[in-house]
Design a protein around this motif. Structure first.
Motif, PDB file in Angstrom:
ATOM      1  N   VAL A   6      19.231  77.231  77.263  1.00 39.59           N
ATOM      2  CA  VAL A   6      19.147  75.900  76.661  1.00 39.59           C
ATOM      3  C   VAL A   6      20.460  75.136  76.744  1.00 39.59           C
ATOM      4  O   VAL A   6      20.502  73.971  77.129  1.00 39.59           O
ATOM      5  N   SER A   7      21.581  75.834  76.394  1.00 42.53           N
ATOM      6  CA  SER A   7      22.844  75.108  76.382  1.00 42.53           C
ATOM      7  C   SER A   7      23.213  74.666  77.795  1.00 42.53           C
ATOM      8  O   SER A   7      23.766  73.586  77.987  1.00 42.53           O
ATOM      9  N   GLU A   8      22.870  75.487  78.773  1.00 40.68           N
ATOM     10  CA  GLU A   8      23.172  75.085  80.154  1.00 40.68           C
ATOM     11  C   GLU A   8      22.324  73.879  80.558  1.00 40.68           C
ATOM     12  O   GLU A   8      22.775  73.007  81.284  1.00 40.68           O
ATOM     13  N   LEU A   9      21.091  73.840  80.042  1.00 36.81           N
ATOM     14  CA  LEU A   9      20.251  72.674  80.332  1.00 36.81           C
ATOM     15  C   LEU A   9      20.902  71.423  79.745  1.00 36.81           C
ATOM     16  O   LEU A   9      20.960  70.376  80.383  1.00 36.81           O
ATOM     17  N   GLN A  10      21.442  71.562  78.528  1.00 36.95           N
ATOM     18  CA  GLN A  10      22.091  70.401  77.913  1.00 36.95           C
ATOM     19  C   GLN A  10      23.298  69.947  78.734  1.00 36.95           C
ATOM     20  O   GLN A  10      23.508  68.748  78.916  1.00 36.95           O
ATOM     21  N   VAL A  11      24.054  70.917  79.230  1.00 36.54           N
ATOM     22  CA  VAL A  11      25.221  70.568  80.044  1.00 36.54           C
ATOM     23  C   VAL A  11      24.759  69.853  81.319  1.00 36.54           C
ATOM     24  O   VAL A  11      25.303  68.821  81.715  1.00 36.54           O
ATOM     25  N   GLU A  12      23.722  70.391  81.945  1.00 39.56           N
ATOM     26  CA  GLU A  12      23.153  69.754  83.148  1.00 39.56           C
ATOM     27  C   GLU A  12      22.714  68.327  82.842  1.00 39.56           C
ATOM     28  O   GLU A  12      22.924  67.406  83.602  1.00 39.56           O
ATOM     29  N   ARG A  13      22.073  68.201  81.682  1.00 38.85           N
ATOM     30  CA  ARG A  13      21.501  66.905  81.294  1.00 38.85           C
ATOM     31  C   ARG A  13      22.598  65.853  81.107  1.00 38.85           C
ATOM     32  O   ARG A  13      22.403  64.679  81.383  1.00 38.85           O
ATOM     33  N   GLN A  14      23.777  66.322  80.614  1.00 42.93           N
ATOM     34  CA  GLN A  14      24.864  65.361  80.409  1.00 42.93           C
ATOM     35  C   GLN A  14      25.330  64.748  81.729  1.00 42.93           C
ATOM     36  O   GLN A  14      25.893  63.663  81.762  1.00 42.93           O
ATOM     37  N   LYS A  15      25.042  65.444  82.830  1.00 41.04           N
ATOM     38  CA  LYS A  15      25.494  64.925  84.145  1.00 41.04           C
ATOM     39  C   LYS A  15      24.543  63.863  84.693  1.00 41.04           C
ATOM     40  O   LYS A  15      24.833  63.208  85.673  1.00 41.04           O
ATOM     41  N   PHE A  16      23.372  63.710  84.060  1.00 43.02           N
ATOM     42  CA  PHE A  16      22.386  62.727  84.543  1.00 43.02           C
ATOM     43  C   PHE A  16      23.034  61.340  84.552  1.00 43.02           C
ATOM     44  O   PHE A  16      23.681  60.933  83.592  1.00 43.02           O
ATOM     45  N   LYS A  17      22.862  60.632  85.680  1.00 41.08           N
ATOM     46  CA  LYS A  17      23.458  59.284  85.770  1.00 41.08           C
ATOM     47  C   LYS A  17      22.348  58.265  85.590  1.00 41.08           C
ATOM     48  O   LYS A  17      21.509  58.100  86.482  1.00 41.08           O
ATOM     49  N   PRO A  18      22.312  57.560  84.457  1.00 38.66           N
ATOM     50  CA  PRO A  18      21.257  56.569  84.271  1.00 38.66           C
ATOM     51  C   PRO A  18      21.295  55.514  85.384  1.00 38.66           C
ATOM     52  O   PRO A  18      22.362  55.161  85.886  1.00 38.66           O
ATOM     53  N   ILE A  19      20.105  55.065  85.741  1.00 40.06           N
ATOM     54  CA  ILE A  19      20.006  54.060  86.815  1.00 40.06           C
ATOM     55  C   ILE A  19      19.999  52.679  86.161  1.00 40.06           C
ATOM     56  O   ILE A  19      19.176  52.410  85.285  1.00 40.06           O
ATOM     57  N   LEU A  20      20.901  51.830  86.604  1.00 39.00           N
ATOM     58  CA  LEU A  20      20.974  50.491  86.007  1.00 39.00           C
ATOM     59  C   LEU A  20      20.071  49.503  86.749  1.00 39.00           C
ATOM     60  O   LEU A  20      19.899  49.601  87.964  1.00 39.00           O
ATOM     61  N   PRO A  21      19.523  48.521  86.039  1.00 39.05           N
ATOM     62  CA  PRO A  21      18.838  47.430  86.724  1.00 39.05           C
ATOM     63  C   PRO A  21      19.826  46.766  87.702  1.00 39.05           C
ATOM     64  O   PRO A  21      21.026  46.701  87.422  1.00 39.05           O
ATOM     65  N   LYS A  22      19.306  46.291  88.822  1.00 41.41           N
ATOM     66  CA  LYS A  22      20.164  45.796  89.903  1.00 41.41           C
ATOM     67  C   LYS A  22      21.187  44.757  89.429  1.00 41.41           C
ATOM     68  O   LYS A  22      22.358  44.827  89.782  1.00 41.41           O
ATOM     69  N   ILE A  23      20.721  43.835  88.588  1.00 44.12           N
ATOM     70  CA  ILE A  23      21.594  42.725  88.177  1.00 44.12           C
ATOM     71  C   ILE A  23      22.828  43.205  87.400  1.00 44.12           C
ATOM     72  O   ILE A  23      23.878  42.574  87.426  1.00 44.12           O
ATOM     73  N   LEU A  24      22.712  44.373  86.726  1.00 47.29           N
ATOM     74  CA  LEU A  24      23.827  44.849  85.892  1.00 47.29           C
ATOM     75  C   LEU A  24      24.845  45.670  86.679  1.00 47.29           C
ATOM     76  O   LEU A  24      25.959  45.901  86.217  1.00 47.29           O
ATOM     77  N   LYS A  25      24.443  46.090  87.856  1.00 39.95           N
ATOM     78  CA  LYS A  25      25.185  47.090  88.607  1.00 39.95           C
ATOM     79  C   LYS A  25      26.673  46.757  88.805  1.00 39.95           C
ATOM     80  O   LYS A  25      27.533  47.621  88.657  1.00 39.95           O
ATOM     81  N   ASN A  26      26.983  45.466  89.116  1.00 40.18           N
ATOM     82  CA  ASN A  26      28.373  45.140  89.416  1.00 40.18           C
ATOM     83  C   ASN A  26      29.173  44.686  88.203  1.00 40.18           C
ATOM     84  O   ASN A  26      30.342  44.351  88.305  1.00 40.18           O
ATOM     85  N   GLY A  27      28.525  44.646  87.059  1.00 39.31           N
ATOM     86  CA  GLY A  27      29.254  44.306  85.833  1.00 39.31           C
ATOM     87  C   GLY A  27      29.234  42.823  85.509  1.00 39.31           C
ATOM     88  O   GLY A  27      28.760  41.987  86.288  1.00 39.31           O
ATOM     89  N   ALA A  28      29.820  42.520  84.331  1.00 37.44           N
ATOM     90  CA  ALA A  28      29.710  41.174  83.740  1.00 37.44           C
ATOM     91  C   ALA A  28      30.292  40.064  84.611  1.00 37.44           C
ATOM     92  O   ALA A  28      29.812  38.930  84.560  1.00 37.44           O
TER      93      ALA A  28
END
Ligand code: FBP
Length: 558
Positions: A6-28
């Motif tokens: 379980v703890s290794e799954l949590q560590v793996e999960r922390q590496k997940f990179k959320p996908i941003l909507p295209k418009i937000l990708k380059n920042g404000a």
């Protein structure tokens, strides 16, 4: 393959990179904020009053984002505060991550602080400065434990003054409140106060709640609903498998979700239990308590005639508010509590409290109150939360229904109409679902909502709810925008007083999810059409791992 615990799954999960909507990708700095036209309020009720209360923040336009250059934003340095407010919902930490990354992307000097314990942290000057190091271990995790949460309602002039003093002293430019309907009501009143005082400080809300009731024609869903319903569906699905294996118990399962029955409806789509009670339907059909009990008992008897003395019943947390006589009783109890707060607080014994309340209501209602089991009667009069809501999670309606059904079956047995053993088991699934590791959908959605909120405060917008649309599409295609908070407000009676509040959405009996449910449910009553969806899938084929709720899919006609 090495074993993953379980703890290794949590560590793996922390590496997940959320996908941003295209418009937000380059920042404000590459986003142009466009003010659209004024949008219609979601309710026509009491708009004159809302306009009067929110003189400085009523009538704002909807905001959409377009590609563009916004260099000025890079030169400004801002200090933003974030709070969690209300019940936990999976994805909360990702809102903070999105907000943090959105602020830092445009200017490393921007600062994010988190007030501890919700809005009361502002009143008590309790906060932490958020850094990449402190945040790292919380990415894609469940819970609100990074800064914890609270349910304070902001309404006194002393509270407003304390917030103002804290923000001036601490040089905070903007506040992001991650919350449900009541918490975003706080966001609206604080935004109005800052605007009235001309403080040049901004407030933005983020739609959070597992209940699924913070949605309307502008907001598709809140974050947390997807994960919580997936967790409950796993548990209910396991029970369905169990009853179908042992074939000897009736499981009465109450699911969290406050007044609205969205959670029950979504879990029903995912698991196909035999009986599904929907509060909004009970109210619209004016079903009394004895009618509800008869409906459940009739099905138990029919199944027993087929040799099936087992089954699964789903009950919404707030069912009690929809049964007409109980609803009338609750309204009257609220009035008595509201008009006699001091006297009631000085009565220490529950018996005497019940007696006092009964002396102030009609004899019909006091008879009803006295006919209820003591536990239920005392739960009905327990303290309301700071927003005036009855604490539905504490009312054990599943046990109450079991007792009533049992009594009815005993009567039928005496008449020779039911001869089997009724072995019921009660469950309440609530807190088990609120802090799970967020699903891919919630991890992406909450992160995008936080990032979106960063763009809003960087552009000096206030009195808005961060909003993302097109959620049944792939995250890159999601649309980013903001809806004025006052657009979603109306006047509501809380305990015994009228208050401006963000409107909750109930299950729409004309809506596509409910219509699909009634097409399906008859098949589930006498058959074992059960589905056991299993745990949340984080890795694997994207049609399984990224799929969001059936409710949203039906609403979007998929
Ligand atoms: P929010 O409306 O704040 O999101 O609350 C969600 C919820 O989990 C409800 O489903 C539940 O009735 C309530 O919180 C329980 O409150 P508490 O955490 O105070 O026990």
């Amino acid at each position: 393959m090495p074993r993953i615990d379980v703890s290794e799954l949590q560590v793996e999960r922390q590496k997940f990179k959320p996908i941003l909507p295209k418009i937000l990708k380059n920042g404000a700095e590459y986003i142009k904020v466009v003010k659209c036209k004024f949008i219609e309020p979601i309710s026509n009720q009491s708009q004159y009053e809302i306009q009067r209360i929110f003189k400085n923040t009523y009538g704002f336009p909807e905001i959409v984002f377009r590609k563009g250059i916004n260099i000025a934003i890079k030169r400004k340095t801002v200090k933003v505060a974030v709070v969690f407010s209300g019940g936990q919902a999976p994805g909360g930490h990702n809102v903070i991550c999105g907000l943090f990354d959105g602020l830092k992307k445009v200017n490393k000097k921007n600062i994010l602080i988190g007030y501890i314990g919700g809005l009361s942290g502002i009143l008590k000057n309790e906060f932490k400065v958020i850094s990449e190091r402190t945040l790292r271990n919380y990415r894609n995790t469940g819970g609100f434990d990074f800064i914890t949460s609270g349910r304070t309602k902001i309404e006194t002039s002393e509270q407003f003054n304390l917030i103002k003093e804290e923000f001036l002293r601490n040089k905070v430019d903007a506040l992001v409140i991650v919350g449900g309907d009541d918490s975003n009501t706080n966001a609206a009143v604080i935004a109005e106060y800052f605007a009235k005082e001309d403080l040049n400080k901004y407030v933005v809300g983020v739609p959070k709640t597992i209940d699924g009731d913070l949605k309307n024609k502008y907001i598709e869903t809140s974050f947390g609903f997807d994960t919580a319903t997936k967790i409950y569906a796993e548990l209910v699905g396991n029970i369905c498998k169990d009853v179908n294996s042992s074939r000897k118990y009736w499981h009465f399962i109450r699911l969290m979700g406050r007044s609205a029955s969205h959670v029950v409806l979504e879990v029903a789509f995912k698991t196909h239990p035999n009986i599904v009670l929907i509060g909004e339907e009970i109210l619209s059909k004016n079903m009394t308590l004895s009618k509800v009990i008869k409906t459940v008992t009739d099905i138990i008897v029919k199944r027993s005639q087929l040799g099936k003395n087992f089954g699964v019943v789903l009950i919404p947390e707030g069912i009690i508010e929809f049964i007409p006589e109980m609803r009338e009783l609750l309204v009257n109890i609220n009035n008595v509590i509201g008009n006699n707060t001091k006297i009631i607080s000085e009565i220490y014994s529950i018996d005497q409290k019940i007696e006092f309340i009964c002396s102030k209501i009609s004899s019909k209602l006091s008879n009803l109150m006295n006919s209820l089991p003591f536990d239920i009667a005392s739960q009905l009069i327990s303290d309301r939360d700071p927003h005036g809501n009855i604490r539905l999670s504490l009312i054990e309606t599943e046990k109450f229904l079991i007792n009533m059904v049992h009594a009815k079956l005993l009567k039928l047995r005496k008449k020779g109409k039911y001869q089997y053993k009724f072995s019921p088991i009660s469950h309440f699934f609530g807190y088990e679902g609120r802090c799970g590791i967020p699903s891919n959908f919630d991890a992406n959605y909450a992160y995008a909502l936080g990032y979106n909120a960063a763009i809003l405060v960087l552009n000096g917008l206030t009195g808005y709810l961060s909003n993302i649309k097109n959620l049944t599409k792939f995250p890159k295609q999601w649309e980013c925008c903001a809806v004025p908070l006052t657009t979603m407000m109306a006047i509501e009676k809380r305990i015994s007083k009228n208050k401006p509040v963000i409107q909750k959405s109930m299950v729409d009996l004309q809506g596509k999810p409910f219509i699909n449910f009634i097409k399906e449910r008859d098949k589930w009553i006498l058959n074992e059409d059960y589905i056991s969806p299993g745990p949340i899938q984080y890795f694997g084929p994207s049609n399984i791992t990224n799929m969001t709720t059936k409710t949203l899919q039906y609403e979007k006609k998929l």
